[in-house]
Design an enzyme around this catalytic site. Sequence first.
Site, PDB file in Angstrom:
ATOM      1  N   PRO A  88       0.819  -1.218   0.000  1.00 29.11           N
ATOM      2  CA  PRO A  88       0.000   0.000   0.000  1.00 29.11           C
ATOM      3  C   PRO A  88       0.852   1.267   0.000  1.00 29.11           C
ATOM      4  O   PRO A  88       0.371   2.342  -0.316  1.00 29.11           O
ATOM      5  CB  PRO A  88      -0.792  -0.110   1.299  1.00 29.11           C
ATOM      6  N   GLU A 115       2.041  -7.819   8.538  1.00 30.14           N
ATOM      7  CA  GLU A 115       2.111  -6.343   8.534  1.00 30.14           C
ATOM      8  C   GLU A 115       3.043  -5.835   7.452  1.00 30.14           C
ATOM      9  O   GLU A 115       3.209  -4.635   7.271  1.00 30.14           O
ATOM     10  CB  GLU A 115       2.584  -5.836   9.907  1.00 30.14           C
ATOM     11  N   ARG A 153      -1.472  -8.906 -20.699  1.00 27.77           N
ATOM     12  CA  ARG A 153      -2.294  -8.735 -21.908  1.00 27.77           C
ATOM     13  C   ARG A 153      -1.719  -7.705 -22.867  1.00 27.77           C
ATOM     14  O   ARG A 153      -2.199  -7.555 -23.985  1.00 27.77           O
ATOM     15  CB  ARG A 153      -3.726  -8.381 -21.535  1.00 27.77           C
ATOM     16  N   ASP A 168      -7.502   0.909 -25.568  1.00 26.99           N
ATOM     17  CA  ASP A 168      -7.582   2.233 -26.179  1.00 26.99           C
ATOM     18  C   ASP A 168      -8.213   3.187 -25.176  1.00 26.99           C
ATOM     19  O   ASP A 168      -7.721   4.267 -24.922  1.00 26.99           O
ATOM     20  CB  ASP A 168      -8.429   2.193 -27.449  1.00 26.99           C
TER      21      ASP A 168
HETATM   22  C1  4FV Z   1      -1.426  -3.998  -1.226  1.00 22.63           C
HETATM   23  C2  4FV Z   1      -2.077  -2.979  -1.922  1.00 22.63           C
HETATM   24  C3  4FV Z   1      -1.755  -4.463   0.129  1.00 22.63           C
HETATM   25  C4  4FV Z   1      -0.526  -4.928   3.112  1.00 22.63           C
HETATM   26  C5  4FV Z   1      -0.110  -5.800   4.247  1.00 22.63           C
HETATM   27  C6  4FV Z   1      -0.365  -7.127   2.273  1.00 22.63           C
HETATM   28  C7  4FV Z   1      -1.089  -5.841   2.076  1.00 22.63           C
HETATM   29  C8  4FV Z   1      -0.059  -7.204   3.727  1.00 22.63           C
HETATM   30  N1  4FV Z   1      -0.448  -4.463  -2.009  1.00 22.63           N
HETATM   31  N2  4FV Z   1      -1.468  -2.878  -3.146  1.00 22.63           N
HETATM   32  N3  4FV Z   1      -3.117  -2.240  -1.548  1.00 22.63           N
HETATM   33  N4  4FV Z   1      -0.876  -5.322   0.707  1.00 22.63           N
HETATM   34  O1  4FV Z   1      -2.773  -4.059   0.703  1.00 22.63           O
HETATM   35  O2  4FV Z   1      -0.510  -3.769  -3.160  1.00 22.63           O
HETATM   36  O3  4FV Z   1       1.249  -7.671   3.886  1.00 22.63           O
END
Ligand code: 4FV
Length: 243
Positions: A88, A115, A153, A168
């Site tokens: 995130p 975490e 893709r 597109d």
């Molecule tokens: C996430 C997202 C996501 C956070 C803690 C996995 C989680 C756990 N990854 N975009 N949104 N990952 O929420 O890519 O480890």
Amino acid sequence: MKFDVLTIFPEMFSAFFREGILGRAVNSGIIDFGITNIRDFAMGKHKAVDDRPYGGGDGMVMKPGPIYRALKSVDRADDRSLVILLSPQGVRFDQATAWELSGWEQLILVCGRYEGIDERIRLAYIDREISIGDYILSGGEVAAMTLVDAVGRLIPGVLGGKRSNLEDSFEEGLLEYPQFTRPRVFQGKVVPSVLLSGDHGKIRLWRRRESLRRTLERRPDLLKKDLLSNEDEAILANLQGGP
Ligand code: 4FV
């Protein structure tokens, strides 16, 4: 293009790389993939991949050792490969990023759990950090699948030369126009007559107007003046009650 995935849940990917457009691309050799189980690189009788966070707090953190050894176990296409952590805290993933990533030879995707991963791995071994959206998943696997699907893709030959119109749409910053197929009447609702007219000029105009209407209503942030033609401007003005 080769996608290498590092995860503690390898089974989540078996069907993903077997089915649909991606499965066909793998069978035809256009796309290759590798799935590495991080737990195979964990030490000790418990083969722990996570541990308590220094400084206390809830949850667990993925240990650096198993991820490091798993990364080292993947054959890298030298400078034509990229190590991506899905998290995130990453840069927001979008169609432009998908195009850029489709130009690499190998993408190595690290899927966090708990975490997250020990910061020392992020600092020393991660080239890019990518987020698929501002929400918390229970693991990076679903995010990795999203990236693989969107990038896969775009690899030449994967869509069998037929470019999907969808590509597109985002390129031009517009949402897709409404789609219809048989039957002509469904539950009393009839397909717009212009689409049955065979008049491709009228059909193109109707679709452009519907794309502009939808984008104006749902994603005005996508409307980029420099991507709009004079015809688009006229349609937008009309949609906003102008002449
Ligand atoms: C996430 C997202 C996501 C956070 C803690 C996995 C989680 C756990 N990854 N975009 N949104 N990952 O929420 O890519 O480890």
